[in-house]
Design a protein around this motif. Structure first.
Motif, PDB file in Angstrom:
ATOM      1  N   LYS A  54       0.808  -1.214   0.000  1.00 39.11           N
ATOM      2  CA  LYS A  54       0.000   0.000   0.000  1.00 39.11           C
ATOM      3  C   LYS A  54       0.842   1.265   0.000  1.00 39.11           C
ATOM      4  O   LYS A  54       0.519   2.242  -0.684  1.00 39.11           O
ATOM      5  N   SER A  55       1.926   1.267   0.757  1.00 39.62           N
ATOM      6  CA  SER A  55       2.754   2.476   0.825  1.00 39.62           C
ATOM      7  C   SER A  55       3.386   2.789  -0.528  1.00 39.62           C
ATOM      8  O   SER A  55       3.518   3.961  -0.911  1.00 39.62           O
ATOM      9  N   VAL A  56       3.756   1.732  -1.260  1.00 42.87           N
ATOM     10  CA  VAL A  56       4.299   1.942  -2.609  1.00 42.87           C
ATOM     11  C   VAL A  56       3.203   2.465  -3.535  1.00 42.87           C
ATOM     12  O   VAL A  56       3.430   3.366  -4.352  1.00 42.87           O
ATOM     13  N   ASP A  57       2.010   1.894  -3.401  1.00 41.21           N
ATOM     14  CA  ASP A  57       0.873   2.391  -4.184  1.00 41.21           C
ATOM     15  C   ASP A  57       0.667   3.882  -3.942  1.00 41.21           C
ATOM     16  O   ASP A  57       0.433   4.652  -4.883  1.00 41.21           O
ATOM     17  N   ASN A  58       0.755   4.285  -2.686  1.00 40.08           N
ATOM     18  CA  ASN A  58       0.547   5.697  -2.359  1.00 40.08           C
ATOM     19  C   ASN A  58       1.628   6.591  -2.962  1.00 40.08           C
ATOM     20  O   ASN A  58       1.334   7.669  -3.481  1.00 40.08           O
TER      21      ASN A  58
ATOM     22  N   SER B 168       1.218  21.912  -4.343  1.00 32.70           N
ATOM     23  CA  SER B 168       1.510  22.079  -2.919  1.00 32.70           C
ATOM     24  C   SER B 168       1.263  20.786  -2.163  1.00 32.70           C
ATOM     25  O   SER B 168       0.576  19.882  -2.632  1.00 32.70           O
ATOM     26  N   LEU B 169       1.792  20.720  -0.962  1.00 29.13           N
ATOM     27  CA  LEU B 169       1.599  19.559  -0.102  1.00 29.13           C
ATOM     28  C   LEU B 169       0.118  19.305   0.147  1.00 29.13           C
ATOM     29  O   LEU B 169      -0.357  18.167   0.065  1.00 29.13           O
ATOM     30  N   SER B 170      -0.636  20.359   0.440  1.00 28.70           N
ATOM     31  CA  SER B 170      -2.055  20.196   0.751  1.00 28.70           C
ATOM     32  C   SER B 170      -2.831  19.680  -0.450  1.00 28.70           C
ATOM     33  O   SER B 170      -3.719  18.820  -0.308  1.00 28.70           O
ATOM     34  N   ALA B 171      -2.504  20.155  -1.645  1.00 28.55           N
ATOM     35  CA  ALA B 171      -3.195  19.697  -2.851  1.00 28.55           C
ATOM     36  C   ALA B 171      -2.875  18.239  -3.147  1.00 28.55           C
ATOM     37  O   ALA B 171      -3.763  17.468  -3.538  1.00 28.55           O
ATOM     38  N   ILE B 172      -1.623  17.873  -2.952  1.00 30.01           N
ATOM     39  CA  ILE B 172      -1.220  16.484  -3.184  1.00 30.01           C
ATOM     40  C   ILE B 172      -1.915  15.563  -2.191  1.00 30.01           C
ATOM     41  O   ILE B 172      -2.449  14.516  -2.563  1.00 30.01           O
ATOM     42  N   ALA B 173      -1.934  15.955  -0.929  1.00 28.36           N
ATOM     43  CA  ALA B 173      -2.557  15.139   0.115  1.00 28.36           C
ATOM     44  C   ALA B 173      -4.032  14.918  -0.186  1.00 28.36           C
ATOM     45  O   ALA B 173      -4.556  13.804  -0.040  1.00 28.36           O
ATOM     46  N   ALA B 174      -4.721  15.979  -0.600  1.00 30.90           N
ATOM     47  CA  ALA B 174      -6.146  15.861  -0.911  1.00 30.90           C
ATOM     48  C   ALA B 174      -6.369  14.950  -2.109  1.00 30.90           C
ATOM     49  O   ALA B 174      -7.314  14.148  -2.136  1.00 30.90           O
ATOM     50  N   ALA B 175      -5.491  15.049  -3.101  1.00 29.55           N
ATOM     51  CA  ALA B 175      -5.660  14.265  -4.325  1.00 29.55           C
ATOM     52  C   ALA B 175      -5.462  12.777  -4.089  1.00 29.55           C
ATOM     53  O   ALA B 175      -6.148  11.949  -4.703  1.00 29.55           O
ATOM     54  N   VAL B 176      -4.518  12.417  -3.223  1.00 31.01           N
ATOM     55  CA  VAL B 176      -4.215  10.994  -3.000  1.00 31.01           C
ATOM     56  C   VAL B 176      -4.879  10.450  -1.741  1.00 31.01           C
ATOM     57  O   VAL B 176      -4.668   9.291  -1.369  1.00 31.01           O
TER      58      VAL B 176
ATOM     59  N   PRO C 129      -1.760  15.189   5.510  1.00 34.55           N
ATOM     60  CA  PRO C 129      -0.567  15.964   5.146  1.00 34.55           C
ATOM     61  C   PRO C 129       0.715  15.365   5.708  1.00 34.55           C
ATOM     62  O   PRO C 129       1.752  15.368   5.042  1.00 34.55           O
ATOM     63  N   GLY C 130       0.649  14.827   6.944  1.00 33.82           N
ATOM     64  CA  GLY C 130       1.842  14.234   7.545  1.00 33.82           C
ATOM     65  C   GLY C 130       2.328  13.019   6.773  1.00 33.82           C
ATOM     66  O   GLY C 130       3.531  12.884   6.493  1.00 33.82           O
ATOM     67  N   SER C 131       1.407  12.120   6.423  1.00 32.94           N
ATOM     68  CA  SER C 131       1.780  10.927   5.648  1.00 32.94           C
ATOM     69  C   SER C 131       2.286  11.317   4.265  1.00 32.94           C
ATOM     70  O   SER C 131       3.268  10.756   3.769  1.00 32.94           O
ATOM     71  N   THR C 132       1.608  12.292   3.655  1.00 27.33           N
ATOM     72  CA  THR C 132       2.021  12.744   2.329  1.00 27.33           C
ATOM     73  C   THR C 132       3.432  13.318   2.372  1.00 27.33           C
ATOM     74  O   THR C 132       4.254  13.065   1.480  1.00 27.33           O
ATOM     75  N   HIS C 133       3.731  14.091   3.412  1.00 30.02           N
ATOM     76  CA  HIS C 133       5.069  14.677   3.552  1.00 30.02           C
ATOM     77  C   HIS C 133       6.134  13.585   3.678  1.00 30.02           C
ATOM     78  O   HIS C 133       7.230  13.702   3.116  1.00 30.02           O
TER      79      HIS C 133
END
Length: 263
Positions: A12-16, A31-39, A43-47
């Motif tokens: 799953k982490s690779v999928d993400n 931005s970080l927030s846009a990427i986090a929302a899209a996937v 935000p912490g996990s996305t970072h």
């Protein structure tokens, strides 16, 4: 772990992480927030994913936005160089662009999209900036480009129906074929005559003639086309001279491709 549609197990982490790369590929810097929302991650996990991708030079940061790292250019070049169709068509495509003075293209169907593998510009080529923008992403233009229609003409009907169902028949210009049955009639004609013409169907002010490249086993490997303005691509030059030059480039490519297959 999760399972994919083929029954295999995935991480799953690779999928993400791959979802993040695909999002940046389709949208450009974000931005970080846009990427986090899209996937659909915090935000912490996305970072954390982005930090890992940056560490391995798949992503880079500029200001407060993340984007694909330029290292991916070399990876893409390596992937393309491994394709037999690219190796087989490269020299014929240069000859085609030189002989015609127009833009010559090598395309391939990939999961219902058009994948531009290589492009060469002749001395009179137009639309260079437009063609360059096409390299940034896969495009759904199989039904309205000469290469795309040439590719579709060699695919099984159920495969073509699946592509139509998935991507639709977008109307790019008044000349675009948007009726499925009319498209199938056109594809039958292309299959019989061995070449396709796009008469300002993708973009006004641009015509093209293209033909499929076939493997020795009878499957389609790709398509080669020439594009230019209607003022130059018309009459006998379009349907005879350029058609014959495209077919000659296809013939040489097929010889190269199928000779490699027997080595």
């Amino acid at each position: 772990m999760a399972s994919n549609e083929d029954g295999g197990r995935t991480i799953k982490s690779v999928d993400n992480s791959l979802s993040i790369l695909e999002f940046l590929y389709s949208t450009g810097p974000n931005s970080l927030s846009a990427i986090a929302a899209a996937v659909d991650l915090s935000p912490g996990s996305t970072h954390t994913h982005l930090a890992t991708l940056r560490k391995h030079n798949y992503v880079e940061k500029s200001g407060d936005k993340y984007q694909l790292n330029r290292r991916l250019i070399s990876l893409g070049e390596r992937a393309r160089n491994q394709l037999n169709i690219y190796q087989a068509a490269r020299k014929p495509l240069h000859s085609l662009a030189e002989e015609t003075g127009e833009a010559a293209h090598l395309m391939q169907e990939y999961e219902g999209f058009v994948l531009l593998l290589y492009e060469v510009y002749g001395t009179n080529a137009i639309g260079v900036e437009y063609h360059a923008r096409k390299r940034d992403r896969l495009i759904r233009h199989l039904h309205c480009t000469a290469s795309g229609k040439a590719l579709l003409s060699k695919l099984p009907r159920d495969r073509v129906e699946s592509i139509i169902e998935s991507s639709g028949l977008m109307k790019n210009t008044p000349n675009t074929i948007t009726d499925p049955e009319r498209l199938f009639t056109e594809l039958e004609k292309i299959d019989e005559q061995g070449f396709a013409i796009s008469d300002e169907e993708q973009m006004l002010g641009m015509r093209a003639v293209g033909a499929p490249v076939m493997r020795v086993d009878g499957t389609v490997a790709g398509a080669i086309s020439v594009s230019g303005p209607p003022s130059r691509l018309n009459g006998d030059r379009l349907e005879e001279t350029l058609k014959n030059e495209v077919l000659q480039a296809v013939e040489v490519t097929e010889i190269n491709l199928n000779s490699d297959a027997h080595r």
